[in-house]
Design a protein around this motif. Structure first.
Motif, PDB file in Angstrom:
ATOM      1  N   ASP A 169       0.833  -1.190   0.000  1.00 39.32           N
ATOM      2  CA  ASP A 169       0.000   0.000   0.000  1.00 39.32           C
ATOM      3  C   ASP A 169       0.878   1.254   0.000  1.00 39.32           C
ATOM      4  O   ASP A 169       1.805   1.394   0.802  1.00 39.32           O
ATOM      5  CB  ASP A 169      -0.915  -0.012   1.232  1.00 39.32           C
ATOM      6  N   SER A 170       0.584   2.173  -0.921  1.00 33.00           N
ATOM      7  CA  SER A 170       1.416   3.367  -1.060  1.00 33.00           C
ATOM      8  C   SER A 170       1.372   4.237   0.191  1.00 33.00           C
ATOM      9  O   SER A 170       2.369   4.880   0.540  1.00 33.00           O
ATOM     10  CB  SER A 170       0.976   4.173  -2.281  1.00 33.00           C
ATOM     11  N   GLU A 171       0.252   4.260   0.895  1.00 36.57           N
ATOM     12  CA  GLU A 171       0.151   5.050   2.117  1.00 36.57           C
ATOM     13  C   GLU A 171       1.062   4.489   3.211  1.00 36.57           C
ATOM     14  O   GLU A 171       1.721   5.244   3.937  1.00 36.57           O
ATOM     15  CB  GLU A 171      -1.303   5.074   2.609  1.00 36.57           C
ATOM     16  N   TRP A 215       4.632   5.377   2.318  1.00 37.69           N
ATOM     17  CA  TRP A 215       4.916   6.797   2.554  1.00 37.69           C
ATOM     18  C   TRP A 215       5.079   7.085   4.048  1.00 37.69           C
ATOM     19  O   TRP A 215       5.956   7.861   4.448  1.00 37.69           O
ATOM     20  CB  TRP A 215       3.808   7.653   1.949  1.00 37.69           C
ATOM     21  N   GLU A 216       4.262   6.462   4.890  1.00 34.99           N
ATOM     22  CA  GLU A 216       4.394   6.674   6.326  1.00 34.99           C
ATOM     23  C   GLU A 216       5.705   6.082   6.851  1.00 34.99           C
ATOM     24  O   GLU A 216       6.311   6.635   7.770  1.00 34.99           O
ATOM     25  CB  GLU A 216       3.196   6.068   7.051  1.00 34.99           C
ATOM     26  N   HIS A 250      -1.137   3.849   9.369  1.00 33.84           N
ATOM     27  CA  HIS A 250      -0.768   2.504   8.937  1.00 33.84           C
ATOM     28  C   HIS A 250       0.558   2.041   9.551  1.00 33.84           C
ATOM     29  O   HIS A 250       0.783   0.845   9.714  1.00 33.84           O
ATOM     30  CB  HIS A 250      -0.660   2.446   7.415  1.00 33.84           C
ATOM     31  N   LYS A 275       7.341  12.446  -3.044  1.00 34.11           N
ATOM     32  CA  LYS A 275       5.990  11.887  -3.065  1.00 34.11           C
ATOM     33  C   LYS A 275       5.728  11.090  -4.341  1.00 34.11           C
ATOM     34  O   LYS A 275       4.936  10.144  -4.338  1.00 34.11           O
ATOM     35  CB  LYS A 275       4.962  13.010  -2.932  1.00 34.11           C
TER      36      LYS A 275
END
Length: 470
Positions: free
Chosen positions: A262-264, A267-268, A287, A326
């Motif tokens: 998952d990209s989220e 990123w986190e 996440h 990003k």
């Protein structure tokens, strides 16, 4: 010549005469006036109409990646019988270039047949290379490598005037390489490249079913440059001791999960570094709640924690959360990288150095030679001592600025492909005379073709007139 002072038939005194001297080839005739015995002795056999020694010198020069002008000059300084530069160019044009192309195409066909029979999805690494260090390159080559097998699959050579400028060569090379694989029915699952914007856009629009990933090293290189620049600013000196950890964290983010993560979450994981440098290890996001490392030992800490609200933290957060990051972080490849492609480019430098210019077919042949050499030696074993201990070496790369790297020592390279190339070239020379050898391939027009060529007498006259005036 003393070997020809006596007749081999009647042993009477006779004489030998040099009939032909051609490079490393010499032919001597011997006539006996007593028994009328005659013979012609040659120092080497002929391949077609070409002396074998002369032809093998040409083969050795090209197949070893040597520069003919320097090599011929070396032979001259040694006072060693050899071929001329012009003879080498004739051999190269008529026999050697076609032989290299033939052997490389045969190897490509074998790979296509094996990959098609296995039915596997290809994971490719792609990158471009220009023939000059600057931005005015004449030739650009694009490499597609099977990262799972570590072999070069396809090479495309583009001349800048084919596409309207050197900045467009890399995208065109990728297009031609993908087209070649699609025409041969090979499915492409993933392509790992650098952050080239034209390549990213073309893949997004034309290969929607293929995963486009970014090599981590290219992102880390740019990220490290920004950190180094920031660490030189006032009140930001403490960042220098964190640079290595920050770069290592960038490598950890894609390696800690598969490409379809998952990209989220990814990123986190990435942005959690701004908390970790402040000694905050929880509450990074929805996440990614907590760091995966264990409890830290305060006594073992050597780096000072960065303080919130300071200049260095504000600028570090701006770099970590930048628009470029990003875009790049979700696309980082976790399974394959393009380090093998970069290693292959260093092999190309041995066959086609950037400081020398080559013709279109000369560059094409030297690229294929580099690919043949790389494919044969890409899976070398690690060298060992007589006692069976694996060998390592310590090197100090320039980019590490005093830090060292431990490398595995590999076994010696092999050159079995040279025998295949030489046999193919000899076969062509045996079946085709030099005046009959015409290359059916057509090279792109030279870069100066777009300019108006003046008459030589007029140009010289203007030069002399200018000197008289001065």
């Amino acid at each position: 010549m003393e070997l020809f002072a006596n007749c081999p038939s009647c042993a009477q005194p006779t004489y030998g005469e040099i009939k032909q001297l051609k490079g490393s080839f010499i032919s001597i005739t011997q006539d006996c006036r007593f028994c009328f015995y005659q013979r012609t002795w040659s120092s080497q056999p002929l391949i077609g109409s070409i002396p074998a020694g002369n032809f093998e010198i040409s083969c050795a020069l090209l197949f070893s990646g040597s520069l003919p002008s320097k090599s011929v000059r070396m032979f001259k300084f040694l006072n060693m019988a050899s071929i001329s530069y012009r003879t080498f160019m004739y051999h190269q044009q008529c026999y050697l270039h076609p032989a290299v192309t033939e052997v490389w195409r045969d190897q490509q066909a074998s790979y296509v047949q094996e990959a098609r029979a296995s039915g596997r999805q290809l994971h490719l690494g792609g990158d471009g290379r220009a023939d000059t260090p600057g931005h005015c390159a004449k030739f650009g080559s694009y490499t597609l490598m099977d990262l799972a097998e570590n072999v070069v699959v396809d090479l495309q050579l583009i001349q800048s005037n084919e596409v309207g400028g050197s900045c467009l060569m890399e995208k065109e090379g990728l297009i031609r390489g993908v087209r070649y694989l699609e025409e041969n029915g090979l499915p492409i699952s993933q392509i790992v490249t650098d952050r080239h914007l034209q390549v990213a856009k073309w893949m997004r629009e034309n290969l929607p079913d293929t995963t486009h990933s970014i090599d981590v090293w290219h992102v880390a290189k740019g990220f490290k440059k920004k950190l180094l620049a920031l660490s030189k600013e006032k009140d930001c000196e403490h960042l220098r001791e964190w640079i290595k950890s920050l770069v290592n964290h960038l490598y950890w983010v894609p390696s800690s999960a598969p490409d379809d993560e998952d990209s989220e979450l990814r990123w986190e994981k990435w942005t959690s570094i701004t908390n970790q440098v402040q000694n905050i290890h929880e509450g990074h996001g929805q996440h990614f709640q907590r760091c995966e490392h264990g409890d830290l030992d305060p006594a073992a800490r050597r780096k000072r924690w960065l303080r919130p609200g300071t200049k260095v933290m504000e600028k570090l957060e701006a770099i970590v959360n930048s628009r470029q990051m990003k875009k790049d972080i979700p696309m980082l490849s976790s399974s394959f990288q393009t380090s093998s492609v970069e290693a292959f480019h260093s092999v190309i430098n041995q066959f086609a150095p950037k400081m020398y210019k080559f013709s279109y077919f000369g560059m094409q042949s030297r690229l294929a030679l580099a690919a043949l050499h790389f494919n044969e030696n890409s899976s070398k074993d690690q060298a060992a001592t007589r006692e069976g201990n694996l060998q390592y070496s310590i090197v100090f790369p320039k980019h590490k600025k005093g830090d060292y790297t431990v490398k595995k020592v590999k076994t010696q390279s092999t050159y079995e492909y040279v025998d295949v190339l030489t046999n193919a070239a000899k076969t062509r020379a045996s079946n085709m005379k030099m005046p009959q050898c015409g290359d059916p391939r057509v090279a792109p027009p030279p870069l100066c073709d777009q300019y108006v060529l003046p008459e030589k007498d007029d140009a010289v006259g203007q030069l002399l007139t200018r000197f008289r005036r001065n």
